[in-house]
Write a protein that holds these residues in place. Structure first.
Motif, PDB file in Angstrom:
ATOM      1  N   ALA A 280      22.046  59.469  43.980  1.00  0.00           N
ATOM      2  CA  ALA A 280      22.314  58.410  42.999  1.00  0.00           C
ATOM      3  C   ALA A 280      22.509  57.094  43.729  1.00  0.00           C
ATOM      4  CB  ALA A 280      23.565  58.757  42.209  1.00  0.00           C
ATOM      5  N   ASP A 281      21.937  56.025  43.163  1.00  0.00           N
ATOM      6  CA  ASP A 281      22.083  54.704  43.792  1.00  0.00           C
ATOM      7  C   ASP A 281      23.525  54.258  43.732  1.00  0.00           C
ATOM      8  OD1 ASP A 281      19.395  54.728  44.082  1.00  0.00           O
ATOM      9  OD2 ASP A 281      19.006  53.626  42.218  1.00  0.00           O
ATOM     10  N   ARG A 282      23.916  53.548  44.756  1.00  0.00           N
ATOM     11  CA  ARG A 282      25.243  52.931  44.715  1.00  0.00           C
ATOM     12  C   ARG A 282      25.056  51.442  44.513  1.00  0.00           C
ATOM     13  NH1 ARG A 282      29.049  56.467  45.972  1.00  0.00           N
ATOM     14  NH2 ARG A 282      28.526  58.189  47.319  1.00  0.00           N
ATOM     15  N   ARG A 283      26.048  50.846  43.878  1.00  0.00           N
ATOM     16  CA  ARG A 283      25.964  49.417  43.609  1.00  0.00           C
ATOM     17  C   ARG A 283      26.168  48.649  44.912  1.00  0.00           C
ATOM     18  NH1 ARG A 283      30.432  45.670  41.233  1.00  0.00           N
ATOM     19  NH2 ARG A 283      29.171  43.904  40.636  1.00  0.00           N
ATOM     20  N   SER A 284      25.343  47.628  45.144  1.00  0.00           N
ATOM     21  CA  SER A 284      25.519  46.868  46.382  1.00  0.00           C
ATOM     22  C   SER A 284      26.782  46.023  46.289  1.00  0.00           C
ATOM     23  CB  SER A 284      24.313  45.968  46.597  1.00  0.00           C
ATOM     24  OG  SER A 284      24.190  45.107  45.500  1.00  0.00           O
ATOM     25  N   GLY A 285      27.384  45.816  47.433  1.00  0.00           N
ATOM     26  CA  GLY A 285      28.661  45.117  47.449  1.00  0.00           C
ATOM     27  C   GLY A 285      28.531  43.622  47.237  1.00  0.00           C
ATOM     28  N   THR A 286      29.599  42.996  46.816  1.00  0.00           N
ATOM     29  CA  THR A 286      29.644  41.543  46.719  1.00  0.00           C
ATOM     30  C   THR A 286      30.689  41.061  47.725  1.00  0.00           C
ATOM     31  OG1 THR A 286      31.354  41.616  45.047  1.00  0.00           O
ATOM     32  CG2 THR A 286      29.101  41.609  44.261  1.00  0.00           C
ATOM     33  N   SER A 287      30.785  39.777  47.871  1.00  0.00           N
ATOM     34  CA  SER A 287      31.671  39.281  48.924  1.00  0.00           C
ATOM     35  C   SER A 287      32.969  38.708  48.363  1.00  0.00           C
ATOM     36  CB  SER A 287      30.935  38.211  49.723  1.00  0.00           C
ATOM     37  OG  SER A 287      30.536  37.188  48.840  1.00  0.00           O
ATOM     38  N   ARG A 288      33.391  39.214  47.202  1.00  0.00           N
ATOM     39  CA  ARG A 288      34.632  38.697  46.630  1.00  0.00           C
ATOM     40  C   ARG A 288      35.838  39.097  47.479  1.00  0.00           C
ATOM     41  NH1 ARG A 288      33.760  40.915  40.737  1.00  0.00           N
ATOM     42  NH2 ARG A 288      32.426  42.272  41.933  1.00  0.00           N
ATOM     43  N   THR A 289      36.761  38.174  47.669  1.00  0.00           N
ATOM     44  CA  THR A 289      37.958  38.503  48.440  1.00  0.00           C
ATOM     45  C   THR A 289      39.111  38.816  47.493  1.00  0.00           C
ATOM     46  OG1 THR A 289      38.369  36.145  48.522  1.00  0.00           O
ATOM     47  CG2 THR A 289      37.443  37.136  50.497  1.00  0.00           C
ATOM     48  N   ALA A 290      40.162  39.426  48.061  1.00  0.00           N
ATOM     49  CA  ALA A 290      41.325  39.790  47.254  1.00  0.00           C
ATOM     50  C   ALA A 290      41.997  38.530  46.711  1.00  0.00           C
ATOM     51  CB  ALA A 290      42.299  40.569  48.112  1.00  0.00           C
ATOM     52  N   LYS A 291      42.239  38.522  45.417  1.00  0.00           N
ATOM     53  CA  LYS A 291      42.836  37.335  44.808  1.00  0.00           C
ATOM     54  C   LYS A 291      43.994  37.757  43.907  1.00  0.00           C
ATOM     55  CE  LYS A 291      39.627  34.160  43.654  1.00  0.00           C
ATOM     56  NZ  LYS A 291      38.712  33.520  42.701  1.00  0.00           N
ATOM     57  N   ALA A 292      45.133  37.116  44.065  1.00  0.00           N
ATOM     58  CA  ALA A 292      46.274  37.441  43.213  1.00  0.00           C
ATOM     59  C   ALA A 292      46.152  36.684  41.896  1.00  0.00           C
ATOM     60  CB  ALA A 292      47.558  37.065  43.926  1.00  0.00           C
ATOM     61  N   ARG A 293      46.494  37.327  40.785  1.00  0.00           N
ATOM     62  CA  ARG A 293      46.444  36.676  39.462  1.00  0.00           C
ATOM     63  C   ARG A 293      47.864  36.401  39.015  1.00  0.00           C
ATOM     64  NH1 ARG A 293      40.886  35.828  38.294  1.00  0.00           N
ATOM     65  NH2 ARG A 293      39.856  37.367  39.574  1.00  0.00           N
ATOM     66  N   ARG A 294      48.068  35.250  38.455  1.00  0.00           N
ATOM     67  CA  ARG A 294      49.406  34.909  37.944  1.00  0.00           C
ATOM     68  C   ARG A 294      49.318  34.610  36.448  1.00  0.00           C
ATOM     69  NH1 ARG A 294      51.023  36.586  42.393  1.00  0.00           N
ATOM     70  NH2 ARG A 294      51.669  35.291  44.133  1.00  0.00           N
ATOM     71  N   PHE A 295      50.342  34.998  35.713  1.00  0.00           N
ATOM     72  CA  PHE A 295      50.428  34.658  34.290  1.00  0.00           C
ATOM     73  C   PHE A 295      51.801  34.054  34.028  1.00  0.00           C
ATOM     74  CE2 PHE A 295      47.396  38.240  34.321  1.00  0.00           C
ATOM     75  CZ  PHE A 295      46.301  37.582  33.771  1.00  0.00           C
ATOM     76  N   PRO A 296      51.860  32.973  33.278  1.00  0.00           N
ATOM     77  CA  PRO A 296      53.151  32.338  33.035  1.00  0.00           C
ATOM     78  C   PRO A 296      54.108  33.298  32.328  1.00  0.00           C
ATOM     79  CG  PRO A 296      51.416  31.385  31.640  1.00  0.00           C
ATOM     80  CD  PRO A 296      50.758  32.261  32.630  1.00  0.00           C
ATOM     81  N   GLY A 297      55.353  33.315  32.787  1.00  0.00           N
ATOM     82  CA  GLY A 297      56.376  34.155  32.154  1.00  0.00           C
ATOM     83  C   GLY A 297      56.399  35.574  32.662  1.00  0.00           C
ATOM     84  N   LEU A 298      55.438  35.948  33.502  1.00  0.00           N
ATOM     85  CA  LEU A 298      55.419  37.316  34.023  1.00  0.00           C
ATOM     86  C   LEU A 298      55.677  37.295  35.521  1.00  0.00           C
ATOM     87  CD1 LEU A 298      52.300  39.025  32.356  1.00  0.00           C
ATOM     88  CD2 LEU A 298      54.689  39.265  31.712  1.00  0.00           C
ATOM     89  N   SER A 299      56.389  38.315  36.003  1.00  0.00           N
ATOM     90  CA  SER A 299      56.597  38.438  37.450  1.00  0.00           C
ATOM     91  C   SER A 299      55.252  38.759  38.101  1.00  0.00           C
ATOM     92  CB  SER A 299      57.589  39.564  37.721  1.00  0.00           C
ATOM     93  OG  SER A 299      56.982  40.804  37.403  1.00  0.00           O
ATOM     94  N   PRO A 300      55.103  38.542  39.423  1.00  0.00           N
ATOM     95  CA  PRO A 300      53.828  38.880  40.076  1.00  0.00           C
ATOM     96  C   PRO A 300      53.423  40.330  39.841  1.00  0.00           C
ATOM     97  CG  PRO A 300      55.211  37.620  41.573  1.00  0.00           C
ATOM     98  CD  PRO A 300      56.041  37.901  40.367  1.00  0.00           C
ATOM     99  N   ALA A 301      54.401  41.251  39.877  1.00  0.00           N
ATOM    100  CA  ALA A 301      54.075  42.666  39.674  1.00  0.00           C
ATOM    101  C   ALA A 301      53.558  42.908  38.254  1.00  0.00           C
ATOM    102  CB  ALA A 301      55.313  43.525  39.935  1.00  0.00           C
ATOM    103  N   ALA A 302      54.249  42.330  37.260  1.00  0.00           N
ATOM    104  CA  ALA A 302      53.818  42.509  35.859  1.00  0.00           C
ATOM    105  C   ALA A 302      52.445  41.874  35.644  1.00  0.00           C
ATOM    106  CB  ALA A 302      54.852  41.901  34.917  1.00  0.00           C
ATOM    107  N   ALA A 303      52.196  40.723  36.294  1.00  0.00           N
ATOM    108  CA  ALA A 303      50.897  40.058  36.159  1.00  0.00           C
ATOM    109  C   ALA A 303      49.786  40.923  36.758  1.00  0.00           C
ATOM    110  CB  ALA A 303      50.936  38.702  36.860  1.00  0.00           C
ATOM    111  N   ALA A 304      50.083  41.558  37.910  1.00  0.00           N
ATOM    112  CA  ALA A 304      49.081  42.429  38.538  1.00  0.00           C
ATOM    113  C   ALA A 304      48.764  43.604  37.619  1.00  0.00           C
ATOM    114  CB  ALA A 304      49.608  42.931  39.884  1.00  0.00           C
ATOM    115  N   ILE A 305      49.794  44.158  36.986  1.00  0.00           N
ATOM    116  CA  ILE A 305      49.590  45.295  36.074  1.00  0.00           C
ATOM    117  C   ILE A 305      48.800  44.848  34.839  1.00  0.00           C
ATOM    118  CG2 ILE A 305      50.820  46.923  34.550  1.00  0.00           C
ATOM    119  CD1 ILE A 305      53.036  46.879  36.850  1.00  0.00           C
ATOM    120  N   ALA A 306      49.117  43.652  34.332  1.00  0.00           N
ATOM    121  CA  ALA A 306      48.394  43.121  33.162  1.00  0.00           C
ATOM    122  C   ALA A 306      46.918  42.960  33.483  1.00  0.00           C
ATOM    123  CB  ALA A 306      48.993  41.775  32.756  1.00  0.00           C
ATOM    124  N   TRP A 307      46.622  42.381  34.645  1.00  0.00           N
ATOM    125  CA  TRP A 307      45.224  42.120  35.006  1.00  0.00           C
ATOM    126  C   TRP A 307      44.468  43.430  35.210  1.00  0.00           C
ATOM    127  CZ3 TRP A 307      42.106  38.416  34.171  1.00  0.00           C
ATOM    128  CH2 TRP A 307      40.901  38.318  34.859  1.00  0.00           C
TER     129      TRP A 307
END
Lengths: 544, 254
Positions: A280-307
């Protein structure tokens, strides 16, 4: 060769029996198993006497044809209908199985058996398809009827054409299942194909309504549209080729049918080779780097879980199916209400009503994810539990993620409503959106609580791998209904009493504040439930 | 002595089955501790109890001086875990998995990005970092899980079968990485079925059999005490198996 065919027959039989038996023995699995056995039993009960009856009619009809009975022509119409139905079922059943490959290609390629012989066994095994098995007796009864009518040459010819028809169906079934296995073994392509098939099926469900609407005032046009004799392309369909060949011993349609069978066998032989030879073919990779997401009113951990929760809906096949199919009934409703409601005095409210109904339907369909939010992450839930996030942060993150998912189809509902019914003041549209949000906010703690209380193993990355717990589903849907009705009731009552968009806006804001107050009280309860059940949730999420 | 892990009478029952039967563990800080035992001996259950995934039925635990039952979040901030099932979201990429873990651990954006890039390069996942975990091979999943465990720079690492299913190059890189980590003061608690690796890599071991800790301590001292030439010989003796005892298949010949 006989030994190989026997081994394949035993393999298919064991797969069928073991599939019905199931692995786990808990209450829900038992219900699921019994329902599957009932379906199998119902098919057998319908097919076996049905096949026998068809054979009787085929025999009588063929004997009538041989004896020159004009009324016996009806059997050819019946044969066309039955063969047409079987052809369609044989072609679409493997597609609707979404790539459930008939045999393990790795296991097959390890066998000390020539490739040609393996393919012959795979093709022959297609004849065990219940739909094909069901038409074997009538296909044999046809020549028997000709023989009984005193036309042995016609009998021999129709026997040969019957064999060609069976060969065509086996090749068609093999082609469909092998191509489906090729398409669906690549997860990405398979997901797209699944969504495509489901969208086509969802849209097709509305075709009868559209057909009736188009021909409601002119029944004759409906009859004309359904008259197969007036459509020449139907004459080259395999069921027509069969009946044309046996009716008057015509070799040309028989040859065309044989050619079609050989062509399909060629395609399925190629697909069989591809399945065995290529991974089976595998999807070729992209070069996206790790990025943290933030949402107003949420802690970083809660924002990571939301995303991550949002990502699950947008990247899993079932999440995408929900997101893509939710707007279809909204669109249909918007088209339908264009005729019914626009001239009824509700004209300025039709757009916001479409939006309101669309939001409620979305909240309903999302219960598959929301009312099972702690079981759909599978091993990912363990990763969440291994991190230093509190149960409160986890519940909040999940609720925020659910809101992001909810926002997608609601956004599409807004676009549909605005495109087809742009009337109404901006205040009313904003109030409708706020009301939709209030329904979500009020229902979110209940979804979290029922998911923590009644989780059911479910893999959203696969179309058929578990579902929401029935009790959680029912409670989720019921509370979604109550929350939606409360929000809609407040909106409509305020508008009916005041007629003011500003008043409706104010009342929807008050409604949202009440919903938020309720959520602030209920979310800690859900967090407590998660805290108490962490161990069980992690195990159930992984299907244990 | 200062211990990274200290348990007393740690016991975990599943109904009537006792998976971990009152074990007393003392894992020194800065050690590379191999926790070995036959299949079903209770290794993974012990790790799950120590990492807060399972609550012990009885007994006490101290992880880096903290009780993980009363201070779960503080304890989790200081440890990294690669569990038996790898614990990955199938629908995230390797980069997104690291972003999730980093964010849950409260890393700032710059630190997260720098560490992620370094870890992905080390694990040879840079080219595949945009692929979903669902599309990864077993070895790639394992490396992603290990990267996620290392990302928050923990003081203590729990690794359940870290060398199973990965290639020789990655295995060598991970061994070097763990040795370097221990040199810098970190503690590693790992389980493995590959006794040769444990023997070469670890300075301390614990042998668990049927839920009980049957031997524990510095590896050389234990070998000397048991009078065994190798860890394998000592292990087989401790768990009651004898070398070469399998019944030969007389019909199997070349």
């Amino acid at each position: 060769m006989t030994g190989l065919l026997r081994a394949f027959a035993i393999l298919r039989w064991r797969l069928f029996v073991n599939g019905l038996r199931g692995r786990r023995r808990d209450g829900f699995e038992q219900v699921s198993r019994i329902s599957r056995l009932l379906v199998a039993a119902m098919i057998a009960v319908t097919l076996i006497p049905g096949s026998f009856m068809m054979a009787v009619f085929a025999f009588i009809g063929a004997r009538g044809l041989a004896q020159g009975n004009a009324k016996a022509d009806a059997v050819l119409v019946g044969a066309q209908a039955v063969l047409g139905l079987v052809t369609i079922l044989v072609a679409i059943t493997p597609v609707l199985r979404f790539g459930g490959a008939p045999s393990s290609s790795t296991r097959l390629s390890l066998l000390p058996v020539p490739r040609g012989l393996l393919y012959a066994a795979e093709l022959t095994a297609q004849l065990a398809d219940p739909w094909i098995l069901a038409i074997v007796p009538p296909l044999l009864a046809f020549p028997a009827g000709f023989a009984a009518g005193g036309h042995p040459a016609d009998a021999a010819f129709s026997l040969a054409v019957g064999g060609v028809m069976l060969g065509f169906l086996a090749a068609l079934g093999s082609t469909a299942s092998l191509l489906a296995a090729l398409v669906f073994r690549n997860r990405r392509v398979g997901e797209l194909a699944t969504i495509g098939v489901l969208l086509v099926l969802s849209a097709a469900a509305f075709l009868p309504t559209a057909f009736i609407r188009d021909h409601a005032n002119d029944p004759k046009s409906a009859v004309h549209a359904l008259n197969a004799a007036e459509r020449p392309w139907l004459a080259v369909m395999p069921w027509s080729l069969y009946t044309r060949a046996v009716d008057g011993r015509q070799p040309a349609p028989a040859l065309a049918l044989a050619l079609a069978a050989l062509s399909l066998a060629g395609v399925s032989r190629w697909a069989f080779g591809r399945l065995l030879d290529t991974p089976a073919d595998r999807r070729s990779g992209t070069s996206r780097t790790a990025k943290a997401r933030r949402f107003p009113g949420l802690s970083p951990a809660a924002a990571a879980i939301a995303w991550t929760t949002f990502r699950l809906a947008t990247r899993s096949v079932r999440g995408r199916v929900i997101l893509f199919t939710s707007p279809i009934p909204v669109l249909m409703l918007a088209i339908l209400w264009k005729r019914i409601l626009v001239d009824s005095g509700w004209g300025s409210l039709v757009g916001v009503l479409v939006l309101g109904v669309g939001s409620a339907l979305t909240l309903f369909s999302l219960q598959t994810i929301l009312a099972n939010q702690f079981a759909v992450d599978r091993a990912g839930l363990t990763l969440t539990f291994l991190g230093p996030a509190s149960s409160r942060e986890i519940v909040l993150g999940k609720a925020a993620g659910g809101a992001l998912i909810f926002g997608g189809p609601v956004g599409i509902a807004v676009a549909i409503a605005l495109a087809l019914h742009p009337r109404g003041t901006a205040g009313l549209w904003v109030a409708a959106l706020i009301s939709a949000l209030s329904a979500y906010v009020a229902q979110a703690p209940v979804a979290a609580l029922v998911s923590a209380s009644f989780p059911a193993p479910c893999d959203l990355m696969k179309l058929r791998a578990g579902n929401v717990h029935p009790l959680a589903g029912v409670i989720g849907m019921a509370t979604a209904l109550v929350a939606s009705l409360a929000a809609a009731g407040l909106f409509i009552a305020t508008f009916a009493m005041t007629g003011s968009a500003l008043a409706v806006l104010a009342s929807s804001l008050v409604g949202t504040a009440v919903a938020a107050g309720w959520a602030a009280l209920a979310l800690p309860l859900a967090a407590q439930a998660v805290e108490l059940r962490r161990e069980n949730l992690a195990m159930i999420a992984q299907g244990r | 002595m200062d211990h990274a892990i200290h348990t007393q009478g740690l016991r975990r029952e599943f109904g009537t089955f006792v998976a971990v039967d009152g074990i007393d563990l003392a894992v020194p800080r800065g050690s590379l501790y191999g926790f070995v035992g036959p299949n079903g001996a209770g290794k993974s259950t012990t790790i799950k109890c120590l990492t807060g995934l399972l609550k012990p039925t009885s007994g006490t635990m101290r992880i880096l001086g903290l009780d993980p039952l009363t201070h779960p979040e503080t304890t989790k901030r200081r440890v990294g875990v690669m569990p038996e099932d790898l614990a990955l979201f199938e629908h995230l990429t390797a980069a997104e998995t690291l972003a999730f873990v980093g964010q849950v651990h409260g890393l700032d954006r710059a630190t997260l990005a720098a560490r992620s890039d370094e870890l992905l390069a080390l694990m040879d996942l840079t080219e595949a970092k945009g692929q979903l975990v669902a599309d990864y091979s077993h070895g790639m999943r394992k490396k992603t899980s290990l990267a996620a465990a290392l990302l928050p720079a923990p003081k203590l690492l729990f690794l359940d079968e870290p060398f199973e299913g990965i290639d020789a190059i990655a295995s060598r890189q991970i061994k070097d990485l763990l040795l370097d980590y221990v040199k810098r003061g970190g503690t590693v608690f790992l389980t493995s079925h590959i006794l040769e690796v444990v023997e070469r890599l670890c300075d301390h071991i614990g042998v668990i059999h049927k839920g009980r800790l049957v031997a524990a301590g510095p590896i050389d001292a234990l070998r000397a005490r048991e009078g065994a030439e190798s860890l394998e010989a000592m292990f087989l003796r401790l768990v009651g198996a004898t070398e070469g005892a399998a019944t030969p298949l007389t019909w199997l010949s070349g």
